[in-house]
Design a protein around this motif. Structure first.
Motif, mmCIF file in Angstrom:
data_model
loop_
_atom_site.group_PDB
_atom_site.id
_atom_site.type_symbol
_atom_site.label_atom_id
_atom_site.label_comp_id
_atom_site.label_asym_id
_atom_site.label_seq_id
_atom_site.Cartn_x
_atom_site.Cartn_y
_atom_site.Cartn_z
ATOM 1 N N ASN A 1 0.571 -1.697 0.400
ATOM 2 C CA ASN A 1 -0.101 -0.015 0.153
ATOM 3 C C ASN A 1 0.720 1.532 0.072
ATOM 4 O O ASN A 1 0.566 1.993 -0.957
ATOM 5 C CB ASN A 1 -0.802 -0.109 0.963
ATOM 6 C CG ASN A 1 -1.782 -1.115 0.747
ATOM 7 O OD1 ASN A 1 -2.743 -1.740 -0.262
ATOM 8 N ND2 ASN A 1 -2.402 -1.578 2.439
ATOM 9 N N PHE A 2 1.499 1.549 0.952
ATOM 10 C CA PHE A 2 2.982 2.247 0.542
ATOM 11 C C PHE A 2 3.523 2.187 -0.428
ATOM 12 O O PHE A 2 3.372 3.211 -1.106
ATOM 13 C CB PHE A 2 4.008 2.182 1.673
ATOM 14 C CG PHE A 2 3.009 2.507 3.344
ATOM 15 C CD1 PHE A 2 3.474 4.468 3.545
ATOM 16 C CD2 PHE A 2 3.167 1.563 3.979
ATOM 17 C CE1 PHE A 2 3.056 4.557 4.982
ATOM 18 C CE2 PHE A 2 3.480 2.165 5.641
ATOM 19 C CZ PHE A 2 3.013 3.481 5.490
ATOM 20 N N ARG A 3 3.637 1.595 -1.761
ATOM 21 C CA ARG A 3 4.501 1.905 -2.633
ATOM 22 C C ARG A 3 3.480 2.227 -3.032
ATOM 23 O O ARG A 3 4.233 2.957 -4.304
ATOM 24 C CB ARG A 3 4.320 0.429 -3.149
ATOM 25 C CG ARG A 3 5.997 0.068 -2.270
ATOM 26 C CD ARG A 3 6.744 -1.516 -2.828
ATOM 27 N NE ARG A 3 7.765 -2.067 -2.347
ATOM 28 C CZ ARG A 3 8.055 -3.864 -2.773
ATOM 29 N NH1 ARG A 3 7.165 -4.331 -2.235
ATOM 30 N NH2 ARG A 3 9.475 -3.832 -1.528
ATOM 31 N N ARG A 4 2.151 1.498 -3.314
ATOM 32 C CA ARG A 4 1.363 2.536 -4.466
ATOM 33 C C ARG A 4 1.603 4.098 -4.045
ATOM 34 O O ARG A 4 1.431 4.444 -5.346
ATOM 35 C CB ARG A 4 0.096 1.649 -4.446
ATOM 36 C CG ARG A 4 -0.760 2.297 -4.004
ATOM 37 C CD ARG A 4 -2.951 1.283 -4.123
ATOM 38 N NE ARG A 4 -3.167 1.628 -3.330
ATOM 39 C CZ ARG A 4 -3.242 2.638 -1.999
ATOM 40 N NH1 ARG A 4 -3.432 3.874 -2.487
ATOM 41 N NH2 ARG A 4 -2.896 2.337 -1.234
ATOM 42 N N ALA A 5 0.723 4.255 -2.912
ATOM 43 C CA ALA A 5 0.307 5.829 -1.854
ATOM 44 C C ALA A 5 1.889 6.874 -2.738
ATOM 45 O O ALA A 5 1.774 7.703 -3.162
ATOM 46 C CB ALA A 5 -0.141 5.303 -1.083
ATOM 47 N N PHE A 6 2.747 6.010 -2.483
ATOM 48 C CA PHE A 6 3.937 6.253 -2.564
ATOM 49 C C PHE A 6 5.048 6.566 -3.879
ATOM 50 O O PHE A 6 5.881 6.842 -4.401
ATOM 51 C CB PHE A 6 5.064 7.345 -0.959
ATOM 52 C CG PHE A 6 4.829 7.045 0.230
ATOM 53 C CD1 PHE A 6 5.290 8.767 0.098
ATOM 54 C CD2 PHE A 6 3.357 6.556 0.698
ATOM 55 C CE1 PHE A 6 5.020 9.272 1.458
ATOM 56 C CE2 PHE A 6 3.801 7.272 2.046
ATOM 57 C CZ PHE A 6 4.077 8.692 1.746
#
Length: 153
Positions: free
Chosen positions: A60-65
């Motif tokens: 989720n972090f990879r997607r969001a950032f």
């Protein structure tokens, strides 16, 4: 994905994602600037929480950032920060989000000045991998060292 090397796991967790992280990533020397930048940001979100919490949100972090693209993160606006604060898939903490943007800017400045984020980090250990005593549980893994304290400053 199974490790290619002979594996001796220090301890089990019962969590397949944590065990895969232990087997394939934890303690593996990294010299790739972009991967180290991702770790820096994830570690900053981990502060006060368990690594398990962050690890389970990593995708989720990879997607969001935006794939941890430092150039893009350094240009984040108030709109981007608000988008992140509304994203239930990540750790929604305004100070940590602001730190990610500041860290992206510092990372880019450091790269401009020194050429390599990895070389900068490895200089704290003389270019060598540190080998702490074996731990029997995640709780026994040291949270900091003389080198990490110097790096934080």
């Amino acid at each position: 994905m199974k490790p290619e090397r002979s594996l001796r796991r220090c301890f089990g967790t019962g969590d397949p994602l944590m065990e895969a992280y232990h087997d394939l990533e934890w303690g593996v020397p990294l010299r790739n600037d972009r991967t180290l930048f991702e770790k820096l940001l994830l570690d900053s979100f981990q502060a006060g929480l368990s690594w398990r919490t962050v690890l389970h949100k990593r995708e989720n972090f990879r997607r969001a950032f935006h794939g941890f693209d430092p150039e893009r993160i350094a240009r984040y606006t108030t709109r981007d920060r608000n988008r992140l604060l509304a994203d239930a898939g990540i750790i929604r903490n305004r100070l940590k989000i602001d730190a990610a943007v500041s860290n992206a800017r510092a990372y880019l400045q450091l790269q401009d000045e020194l050429g390599s984020f990895a070389d900068y980090l490895w200089a704290f250990t003389g270019g060598k991998t540190l080998r702490p005593r074996a731990a029997r549980s995640w709780r026994q893994v040291p949270t900091h060292s003389r080198e990490s304290d110097a790096m934080s400053k």
